[in-house]
Design a protein around this motif. Structure first.
Motif, PDB file in Angstrom:
ATOM      1  N   UNK A  93       0.923  -1.506  -0.240  1.00 20.83           N
ATOM      2  CA  UNK A  93       0.038   0.403  -0.058  1.00 20.83           C
ATOM      3  C   UNK A  93       1.160   1.765   0.152  1.00 20.83           C
ATOM      4  N   UNK A  94       0.513   2.830  -0.463  1.00 16.10           N
ATOM      5  CA  UNK A  94       0.802   3.319  -0.674  1.00 16.10           C
ATOM      6  C   UNK A  94       1.305   4.172   1.201  1.00 16.10           C
ATOM      7  N   UNK A  95       0.644   3.397   1.877  1.00 12.18           N
ATOM      8  CA  UNK A  95       1.756   4.191   3.208  1.00 12.18           C
ATOM      9  C   UNK A  95       3.183   3.617   4.001  1.00 12.18           C
ATOM     10  N   UNK A  96       3.127   2.466   3.504  1.00 12.41           N
ATOM     11  CA  UNK A  96       4.141   1.322   3.452  1.00 12.41           C
ATOM     12  C   UNK A  96       5.181   2.135   2.374  1.00 12.41           C
ATOM     13  N   UNK A  97       5.038   2.087   1.037  1.00 13.67           N
ATOM     14  CA  UNK A  97       5.941   2.539  -0.117  1.00 13.67           C
ATOM     15  C   UNK A  97       6.342   3.500   0.367  1.00 13.67           C
ATOM     16  N   UNK A  98       5.639   4.960   0.967  1.00 15.31           N
ATOM     17  CA  UNK A  98       5.486   6.582   0.983  1.00 15.31           C
ATOM     18  C   UNK A  98       6.785   6.437   3.035  1.00 15.31           C
ATOM     19  N   UNK A  99       5.761   5.886   3.606  1.00 18.24           N
ATOM     20  CA  UNK A  99       6.136   6.142   4.994  1.00 18.24           C
ATOM     21  C   UNK A  99       7.489   5.113   5.695  1.00 18.24           C
ATOM     22  N   UNK A 100       7.011   3.501   4.671  1.00 21.05           N
ATOM     23  CA  UNK A 100       8.660   3.024   5.396  1.00 21.05           C
ATOM     24  C   UNK A 100       9.904   3.247   4.824  1.00 21.05           C
ATOM     25  N   UNK A 101       9.479   2.750   3.514  1.00 21.70           N
ATOM     26  CA  UNK A 101      10.568   2.376   2.165  1.00 21.70           C
ATOM     27  C   UNK A 101      10.645   4.265   1.162  1.00 21.70           C
ATOM     28  N   UNK A 102      10.135   5.887   1.793  1.00 23.44           N
ATOM     29  CA  UNK A 102      10.444   6.605   1.492  1.00 23.44           C
ATOM     30  C   UNK A 102      10.458   6.684   0.471  1.00 23.44           C
ATOM     31  N   UNK A 103       9.544   6.308  -0.505  1.00 20.40           N
ATOM     32  CA  UNK A 103       9.242   7.076  -1.902  1.00 20.40           C
ATOM     33  C   UNK A 103       8.158   8.057  -2.544  1.00 20.40           C
ATOM     34  N   UNK A 104       8.497   8.701  -2.960  1.00 23.59           N
ATOM     35  CA  UNK A 104       8.011   9.525  -3.343  1.00 23.59           C
ATOM     36  C   UNK A 104       6.584   9.440  -4.342  1.00 23.59           C
ATOM     37  N   UNK A 105       5.546  10.200  -4.719  1.00 19.95           N
ATOM     38  CA  UNK A 105       4.632  10.027  -5.262  1.00 19.95           C
ATOM     39  C   UNK A 105       5.442   9.675  -6.958  1.00 19.95           C
ATOM     40  N   UNK A 106       5.977  10.684  -7.036  1.00 21.22           N
ATOM     41  CA  UNK A 106       6.649  10.931  -8.618  1.00 21.22           C
ATOM     42  C   UNK A 106       7.544   9.322  -8.810  1.00 21.22           C
ATOM     43  N   UNK A 107       8.548   8.456  -7.952  1.00 19.47           N
ATOM     44  CA  UNK A 107       9.190   7.681  -7.785  1.00 19.47           C
ATOM     45  C   UNK A 107       8.055   6.738  -7.662  1.00 19.47           C
ATOM     46  N   UNK A 108       6.828   6.497  -6.918  1.00 21.37           N
ATOM     47  CA  UNK A 108       5.706   5.316  -7.347  1.00 21.37           C
ATOM     48  C   UNK A 108       5.383   5.586  -8.447  1.00 21.37           C
ATOM     49  N   UNK A 109       5.094   6.815  -9.366  1.00 20.32           N
ATOM     50  CA  UNK A 109       4.303   6.379 -10.955  1.00 20.32           C
ATOM     51  C   UNK A 109       5.283   5.891 -12.277  1.00 20.32           C
ATOM     52  N   UNK A 110       6.828   6.234 -11.334  1.00 23.22           N
ATOM     53  CA  UNK A 110       8.067   5.561 -12.335  1.00 23.22           C
ATOM     54  C   UNK A 110       8.314   3.811 -11.708  1.00 23.22           C
ATOM     55  N   UNK A 111       7.844   3.512 -10.642  1.00 26.89           N
ATOM     56  CA  UNK A 111       7.551   1.898 -10.689  1.00 26.89           C
ATOM     57  C   UNK A 111       6.474   1.379 -10.999  1.00 26.89           C
ATOM     58  N   UNK A 112       5.504   2.257 -11.045  1.00 27.07           N
ATOM     59  CA  UNK A 112       4.399   1.300 -12.081  1.00 27.07           C
ATOM     60  C   UNK A 112       4.742   1.448 -13.908  1.00 27.07           C
ATOM     61  N   UNK A 113       5.077   2.529 -13.759  1.00 29.96           N
ATOM     62  CA  UNK A 113       5.900   2.880 -15.752  1.00 29.96           C
ATOM     63  C   UNK A 113       6.607   1.402 -15.708  1.00 29.96           C
TER      64      UNK A 113
END
Length: 268
Positions: free
Chosen positions: A156-176
């Motif tokens: 989930x977004x909480x784990x990606x952003x708060x635990x693993x420190x990904x930003x919204x733009x980085x998550x977009x790149x992971x989806x890409x």
């Protein structure tokens, strides 16, 4: 049956697709895995599930995909080799928690999972991200967090952003890069890049083998006869791979006869 004979049976004869390895353990001090000369001490003898995974790995025609996929094993293929499905699921969970393997959802068409060895998944992700010119920092962060530390099939977004420190733009790149695919709002499946290539081949091969058996008299055929049939070149995964798949998926019933193993298509 000892672990030594289990390994020999699996790797020397790929035709025994309906036999379940025994859970008995050999008391000898070490044995060879039958693949690459690796020896295990008695305390390190792999589980029946891991031995079966290694066998199924050998059936995957990696060269036909020209580097676009790692070895992909369908979870229910293991059920063609081991009768105790509860034990398989338990041992898979142990391997997953130890981060030896990754499990991925097999698309919307099938309610099942595929398995990729973690190191091979990591190498595949690095290759795909490099080809897509994804930042090395994003790639390294994904490898060091989601691949090396995370074992669930979705995130989930909480784990990606708060635990693993990904930003919204980085998550977009992971989806890409197709290492994440949308599950629902704020949730993603951890995904296998180029999974669509596998699914296309997988579904085509399943249809081919089921059609071949359906056209036989009484919708059944001896395994030895099926193996002599011409396999369509467009079905890249191969007949042996798909025999394990349709048997494990309970599409085919195995019947031992005096003439050999009979494969009978079950009523749909």
């Amino acid at each position: 049956m000892s672990k030594r004979s289990i390994v020999n049976d699996l790797y020397k004869s790929r035709k025994r697709v309906c036999t379940a390895p025994s859970s008995a353990i050999n008391e000898t001090s070490e044995f060879n895995d039958g693949l690459n000369g690796t020896s295990f001490s008695a305390a390190e003898i792999p589980s029946d599930t891991k031995v079966s995974l290694l066998h199924l790995k050998e059936l995957f025609p990696l060269e036909r995909f020209e580097g676009r996929l790692p070895v992909v094993i369908v979870k229910h293929q293991l059920y063609s080799l081991i009768n105790d499905r509860t034990a398989v699921d338990k041992e898979l969970n142990t391997l997953k928690l130890a981060n030896e393997i990754k499990l991925f959802k097999l698309g919307a068409e099938l309610d099942d999972y595929c398995i990729v060895f973690t190191k091979e998944y990591q190498d595949h992700v690095i290759k795909v991200m490099s080809e897509l010119c994804i930042s090395k920092n994003i790639c390294n962060k994904f490898v060091n967090t989601v691949i090396k530390k995370y074992t669930d099939v979705c995130i989930n977004k909480d784990t990606l952003m708060n635990e693993f420190n990904f930003t919204d733009s980085e998550i977009t790149q992971l989806v890409k890069a197709s290492v994440l695919t949308v599950r629902d709002v704020g949730n993603w499946w951890v995904a296998l890049p180029n999974a669509g290539i596998f699914m296309k081949c997988f579904l085509r091969g399943r249809k081919a083998i089921v059609t071949m058996i359906r056209k036989c008299k009484y919708r059944e055929i001896l395994q030895t006869e099926l193996e002599q049939r011409k396999w369509p070149k467009v079905c890249k995964l191969g007949l042996q791979y798909h025999m394990h798949e349709v048997i494990g998926a309970d599409l085919i019933k195995c019947i031992q006869t005096t003439s050999g193993l009979l494969l009978r298509l079950k009523d749909s």
